[in-house]
Design an enzyme around this catalytic site. Structure first.
Site, PDB file in Angstrom:
ATOM      1  N   ALA A   1       3.117   8.555   0.131  1.00  0.00           N
ATOM      2  CA  ALA A   1       1.819   8.261   0.754  1.00  0.00           C
ATOM      3  C   ALA A   1       1.977   7.166   1.807  1.00  0.00           C
ATOM      4  O   ALA A   1       2.151   5.997   1.468  1.00  0.00           O
ATOM      5  CB  ALA A   1       0.805   7.826  -0.304  1.00  0.00           C
TER       6      ALA A   1
ATOM      7  N   LEU B   1       0.845  -1.198   0.000  1.00  0.00           N
ATOM      8  CA  LEU B   1       0.000   0.000   0.000  1.00  0.00           C
ATOM      9  C   LEU B   1       0.884   1.253   0.000  1.00  0.00           C
ATOM     10  O   LEU B   1       0.759   2.113  -0.862  1.00  0.00           O
ATOM     11  CB  LEU B   1      -0.909  -0.014   1.249  1.00  0.00           C
ATOM     12  CG  LEU B   1      -1.616   1.299   1.573  1.00  0.00           C
ATOM     13  CD1 LEU B   1      -2.666   1.624   0.517  1.00  0.00           C
ATOM     14  CD2 LEU B   1      -2.262   1.238   2.955  1.00  0.00           C
TER      15      LEU B   1
ATOM     16  N   GLU C   1       1.891   0.262  10.257  1.00  0.00           N
ATOM     17  CA  GLU C   1       0.447  -0.039  10.204  1.00  0.00           C
ATOM     18  C   GLU C   1      -0.392   0.959  10.994  1.00  0.00           C
ATOM     19  O   GLU C   1      -1.270   0.589  11.775  1.00  0.00           O
ATOM     20  CB  GLU C   1       0.178  -1.487  10.640  1.00  0.00           C
ATOM     21  CG  GLU C   1       0.247  -2.427   9.437  1.00  0.00           C
ATOM     22  CD  GLU C   1      -0.341  -3.805   9.669  1.00  0.00           C
ATOM     23  OE1 GLU C   1       0.452  -4.743   9.583  1.00  0.00           O
ATOM     24  OE2 GLU C   1      -1.535  -3.920   9.906  1.00  0.00           O
TER      25      GLU C   1
ATOM     26  N   ILE D   1      17.612  -1.383  33.274  1.00  0.00           N
ATOM     27  CA  ILE D   1      17.841  -2.393  34.324  1.00  0.00           C
ATOM     28  C   ILE D   1      19.108  -3.199  34.027  1.00  0.00           C
ATOM     29  O   ILE D   1      19.841  -3.580  34.939  1.00  0.00           O
ATOM     30  CB  ILE D   1      16.590  -3.310  34.453  1.00  0.00           C
ATOM     31  CG1 ILE D   1      15.428  -2.514  35.059  1.00  0.00           C
ATOM     32  CG2 ILE D   1      16.894  -4.553  35.289  1.00  0.00           C
ATOM     33  CD1 ILE D   1      14.076  -3.214  35.002  1.00  0.00           C
ATOM     34  N   HIS D   2      19.388  -3.426  32.767  1.00  0.00           N
ATOM     35  CA  HIS D   2      20.578  -4.198  32.398  1.00  0.00           C
ATOM     36  C   HIS D   2      21.863  -3.363  32.458  1.00  0.00           C
ATOM     37  O   HIS D   2      22.958  -3.897  32.235  1.00  0.00           O
ATOM     38  CB  HIS D   2      20.429  -4.781  30.987  1.00  0.00           C
ATOM     39  CG  HIS D   2      19.581  -6.017  30.947  1.00  0.00           C
ATOM     40  ND1 HIS D   2      18.214  -5.982  30.989  1.00  0.00           N
ATOM     41  CD2 HIS D   2      19.918  -7.331  30.893  1.00  0.00           C
ATOM     42  CE1 HIS D   2      17.738  -7.216  30.945  1.00  0.00           C
ATOM     43  NE2 HIS D   2      18.744  -8.048  30.891  1.00  0.00           N
TER      44      HIS D   2
ATOM     45  N   GLY E   1      25.075  -1.230  31.689  1.00  0.00           N
ATOM     46  CA  GLY E   1      25.995  -1.224  30.537  1.00  0.00           C
ATOM     47  C   GLY E   1      25.879  -2.482  29.690  1.00  0.00           C
ATOM     48  O   GLY E   1      26.034  -2.432  28.463  1.00  0.00           O
TER      49      GLY E   1
ATOM     50  N   SER F   1       0.710   7.548   5.997  1.00  0.00           N
ATOM     51  CA  SER F   1      -0.510   7.658   6.801  1.00  0.00           C
ATOM     52  C   SER F   1      -1.707   8.020   5.920  1.00  0.00           C
ATOM     53  O   SER F   1      -2.828   7.557   6.142  1.00  0.00           O
ATOM     54  CB  SER F   1      -0.346   8.744   7.874  1.00  0.00           C
ATOM     55  OG  SER F   1       0.763   8.449   8.684  1.00  0.00           O
TER      56      SER F   1
ATOM     57  N   GLU G   1      -0.162   8.433  16.319  1.00  0.00           N
ATOM     58  CA  GLU G   1      -1.020   9.606  16.082  1.00  0.00           C
ATOM     59  C   GLU G   1      -2.278   9.191  15.315  1.00  0.00           C
ATOM     60  O   GLU G   1      -3.380   9.659  15.595  1.00  0.00           O
ATOM     61  CB  GLU G   1      -0.263  10.684  15.290  1.00  0.00           C
ATOM     62  CG  GLU G   1       0.796  11.436  16.081  1.00  0.00           C
ATOM     63  CD  GLU G   1       2.073  10.616  16.302  1.00  0.00           C
ATOM     64  OE1 GLU G   1       2.295   9.616  15.587  1.00  0.00           O
ATOM     65  OE2 GLU G   1       2.833  10.990  17.206  1.00  0.00           O
TER      66      GLU G   1
HETATM   67  C1  LIG Z   1       9.656  -1.808   8.737  1.00  0.00           C
HETATM   68  C2  LIG Z   1       8.421  -1.353   8.044  1.00  0.00           C
HETATM   69  C3  LIG Z   1       7.618  -2.291   7.427  1.00  0.00           C
HETATM   70  C4  LIG Z   1       6.468  -1.881   6.717  1.00  0.00           C
HETATM   71  N1  LIG Z   1       5.722  -2.806   6.039  1.00  0.00           N
HETATM   72  C5  LIG Z   1       4.745  -2.366   5.195  1.00  0.00           C
HETATM   73  C6  LIG Z   1       4.070  -3.287   4.322  1.00  0.00           C
HETATM   74  O1  LIG Z   1       4.321  -4.490   4.353  1.00  0.00           O
HETATM   75  N2  LIG Z   1       3.143  -2.797   3.459  1.00  0.00           N
HETATM   76  C7  LIG Z   1       2.835  -1.466   3.396  1.00  0.00           C
HETATM   77  O2  LIG Z   1       1.997  -1.085   2.593  1.00  0.00           O
HETATM   78  N3  LIG Z   1       3.440  -0.572   4.235  1.00  0.00           N
HETATM   79  C8  LIG Z   1       4.388  -0.995   5.112  1.00  0.00           C
HETATM   80  N4  LIG Z   1       5.027  -0.100   5.946  1.00  0.00           N
HETATM   81  C9  LIG Z   1       4.639   1.301   5.915  1.00  0.00           C
HETATM   82  C10 LIG Z   1       4.014   1.805   7.195  1.00  0.00           C
HETATM   83  O3  LIG Z   1       2.703   1.328   7.339  1.00  0.00           O
HETATM   84  C11 LIG Z   1       4.136   3.343   7.187  1.00  0.00           C
HETATM   85  O4  LIG Z   1       5.488   3.632   7.452  1.00  0.00           O
HETATM   86  C12 LIG Z   1       3.235   4.038   8.156  1.00  0.00           C
HETATM   87  O5  LIG Z   1       1.890   3.916   7.773  1.00  0.00           O
HETATM   88  C13 LIG Z   1       3.568   5.523   8.302  1.00  0.00           C
HETATM   89  O6  LIG Z   1       3.701   6.137   7.053  1.00  0.00           O
HETATM   90  P1  LIG Z   1       5.012   7.014   6.709  1.00  0.00           P
HETATM   91  O7  LIG Z   1       6.189   6.196   7.103  1.00  0.00           O
HETATM   92  O8  LIG Z   1       4.923   7.464   5.323  1.00  0.00           O
HETATM   93  O9  LIG Z   1       4.955   8.236   7.702  1.00  0.00           O
HETATM   94  P2  LIG Z   1       4.060   9.614   7.505  1.00  0.00           P
HETATM   95  O10 LIG Z   1       2.655   9.276   7.173  1.00  0.00           O
HETATM   96  O11 LIG Z   1       4.822  10.482   6.562  1.00  0.00           O
HETATM   97  O12 LIG Z   1       4.143  10.180   8.948  1.00  0.00           O
HETATM   98  C14 LIG Z   1       5.282  10.907   9.470  1.00  0.00           C
HETATM   99  C15 LIG Z   1       4.886  11.455  10.846  1.00  0.00           C
HETATM  100  O13 LIG Z   1       3.775  12.370  10.703  1.00  0.00           O
HETATM  101  C16 LIG Z   1       2.714  11.961  11.537  1.00  0.00           C
HETATM  102  N5  LIG Z   1       1.427  12.226  10.902  1.00  0.00           N
HETATM  103  C17 LIG Z   1       1.039  11.934   9.637  1.00  0.00           C
HETATM  104  N6  LIG Z   1      -0.244  12.282   9.443  1.00  0.00           N
HETATM  105  C18 LIG Z   1      -0.688  12.792  10.615  1.00  0.00           C
HETATM  106  C19 LIG Z   1      -1.943  13.314  11.079  1.00  0.00           C
HETATM  107  N7  LIG Z   1      -3.013  13.363  10.279  1.00  0.00           N
HETATM  108  N8  LIG Z   1      -2.031  13.754  12.360  1.00  0.00           N
HETATM  109  C20 LIG Z   1      -0.948  13.676  13.199  1.00  0.00           C
HETATM  110  N9  LIG Z   1       0.251  13.196  12.826  1.00  0.00           N
HETATM  111  C21 LIG Z   1       0.385  12.759  11.545  1.00  0.00           C
HETATM  112  C22 LIG Z   1       2.910  10.468  11.745  1.00  0.00           C
HETATM  113  O14 LIG Z   1       2.247   9.999  12.922  1.00  0.00           O
HETATM  114  C23 LIG Z   1       4.425  10.381  11.815  1.00  0.00           C
HETATM  115  O15 LIG Z   1       4.847  10.683  13.120  1.00  0.00           O
HETATM  116  C24 LIG Z   1       6.141  -0.508   6.682  1.00  0.00           C
HETATM  117  C25 LIG Z   1       6.948   0.434   7.338  1.00  0.00           C
HETATM  118  C26 LIG Z   1       8.081   0.026   7.998  1.00  0.00           C
HETATM  119  C27 LIG Z   1       8.933   1.065   8.662  1.00  0.00           C
END
Ligand SMILES: Cc1cc2nc3c(=O)[nH]c(=O)nc-3n(C[C@H](O)[C@H](O)[C@H](O)COP(=O)(O)OP(=O)(O)OC[C@H]3O[C@@H](n4cnc5c(N)ncnc54)[C@H](O)[C@@H]3O)c2cc1C
Length: 380
Positions: free
Chosen positions: A130, A125, A364, A338-339, A341, A132, A368
């Site tokens: 894109a 996704l 996921e 707790i651990h 160094g 959040s 926020e």
């Molecule tokens: C290790 C890992 C594995 C993943 N696996 C998958 C996968 O298998 N498939 C897949 O599709 N995705 C996957 N993801 C993506 C993951 O779901 C996204 O990283 C997550 O949804 C956040 O999106 P972003 O990283 O673009 O952060 P952003 O959306 O850019 O957010 C950046 C910051 O802004 C804040 N923010 C954004 N919008 C708002 C709002 N409206 N109000 C307040 N704060 C806000 C967020 O909380 C965050 O702190 C993975 C991510 C990681 C790191």
């Protein structure tokens, strides 16, 4: 009301814990070091019925429900969160749309091999611009005769570099907006135009493989569409809601690992002539960790029970994911403290828990976003 595990669930918990301790634990160090998922685990777990445990028995899965899925994820994450995430995707976001919307043919071709561990699944996704804001994805799938042509880039995809098939979210009708214009497709490894653009190196959860996927004029047959064209956004929201309960289980597994290591260490480490567990400052930390873990467990298993009883509620699911992921962060921070160094040394697993847990409030749906959902459900 869900109060305790059934006999079947208790037996399953014992079996999967035993498997994780005996068969997964010896693989963790090398997998984390090399950032490579031990792929032989897929067929091994499939043969034992430990993959996709919530899926229907008629396709060869355990049909243990969301509660069963959480039991498995919690026990595996207690040993290795990265490995748990790959297994979670296989039984969750990578295959849930196939179970719910897939045709019998699609189930035979992708779902059953995934349950057996013969094919590895991924779900795509997120995109570079894109996260959040899932509605802002730019990937498109344009219908041309009997096929769809997909163009776009997907980011941070768990299992992406090793997947045999990926469920890809794309716009089939941008004008119609997300709720009527987004669709889900299965794209197989080896399809011309589909490449793993790069494998990503991570701070934690290194035993899971994460990648950026590129789709360039990638043509898939129209029968690779999952469900109805234009309905993908709804499928995706339902998939993610269920996935968030498993995320709570993963957080809980790591919190437990951190707590168990700390409890043991505090009783063994002697300073000022007595085990540090005798000092009130340490006792209170352990008491707090134990209480938070118990509270997170109740929220998580209640959300899972609601899903299993057809009462899936956004608020309870978001609360479970939000709370458990925050509890895990707190637990790993206290565990490292707790651990002393020793906890800061690379050779000690506590530093891995610390690195792994940081992810849980991000992926996921960040904390926020979970709080936004909870507030919305509160009517504000
Ligand atoms: C290790 C890992 C594995 C993943 N696996 C998958 C996968 O298998 N498939 C897949 O599709 N995705 C996957 N993801 C993506 C993951 O779901 C996204 O990283 C997550 O949804 C956040 O999106 P972003 O990283 O673009 O952060 P952003 O959306 O850019 O957010 C950046 C910051 O802004 C804040 N923010 C954004 N919008 C708002 C709002 N409206 N109000 C307040 N704060 C806000 C967020 O909380 C965050 O702190 C993975 C991510 C990681 C790191």
């Amino acid at each position: 009301m869900f109060i305790e595990f059934t006999q079947e669930q208790t037996m399953f918990q014992g079996a999967i814990r035993d498997f994780a301790e005996k068969e997964i634990a010896p693989l963790v160090e090398e997998a984390e070091e090399k950032e490579r998922f031990p792929v032989a685990l897929f067929p091994r777990m499939g043969a034992l019925g430990y993959l996709c445990v919530s899926h229907p028995a008629k396709y060869g899965a355990g049909e243990l429900g969301k509660v069963g899925d959480c039991i498995a994820v919690e026990e595996i994450a207690r040993i290795a969160s990265g490995i748990a995430s790959a297994i979670m995707v296989q039984g969750g976001i990578g295959t849930v749309i196939l179970v719910r919307q897939g045709t019998e043919e699609q189930k035979q071709k992708y779902l059953i091999p995934a349950i057996k561990g013969e094919k590895i699944a991924a779900f795509a996704l997120t995109e570079p611009n894109a996260g959040s804001d899932a509605a802002a994805i730019q990937t498109t799938a344009v219908k041309e005769g009997d096929s769809y042509v997909i163009n776009g880039t997907k980011m941070f995809i768990t299992n992406g570099p090793i997947a045999d098939f990926v469920v890809v979210m794309s716009y089939t009708d941008k004008e119609a907006g997300p709720r009527k214009g987004m669709s889900a497709f299965v794209v197989e490894k080896g399809t011309p135009g589909f490449t793993v653009a790069r494998k990503l190196s991570k701070v934690g959860n290194r035993s899971a493989e994460t990648g950026e996927l590129a789709f360039q004029d990638c043509r898939v047959p129209a029968e690779n569409l999952l469900g109805e064209a234009g309905e993908g956004f709804g499928y995706m929201l339902a998939t993610l809601a269920r996935g968030r309960v498993s995320h709570a289980a993963r957080s809980l597994g790591v919190a437990r690992a951190a707590f168990e290591a700390s409890l043991q260490y505090a009783q063994e480490r002697v300073q000022f002539g007595q085990p540090i567990a005798r000092f009130q400052a340490i006792r209170f930390k352990l008491a707090r960790m134990a209480t938070d873990i118990e509270a997170a467990r109740w929220l998580m298993y209640r959300a899972a029970w609601l899903v299993d009883n057809g009462q899936e509620r956004m608020k309870e699911v978001a609360m479970a994911k939000f709370f458990a992921s925050e509890v895990a962060q707190q637990a790993v921070t206290e565990a490292m403290h707790i651990h002393g160094g020793y906890g800061y040394m690379s050779e000690h697993p506590v530093q891995r828990y610390y690195r792994d847990a940081k992810l849980f409030t991000i992926t996921e749906g960040t904390s926020e976003i979970q709080q936004t959902i909870i507030a919305r459900e509160l009517g504000i």
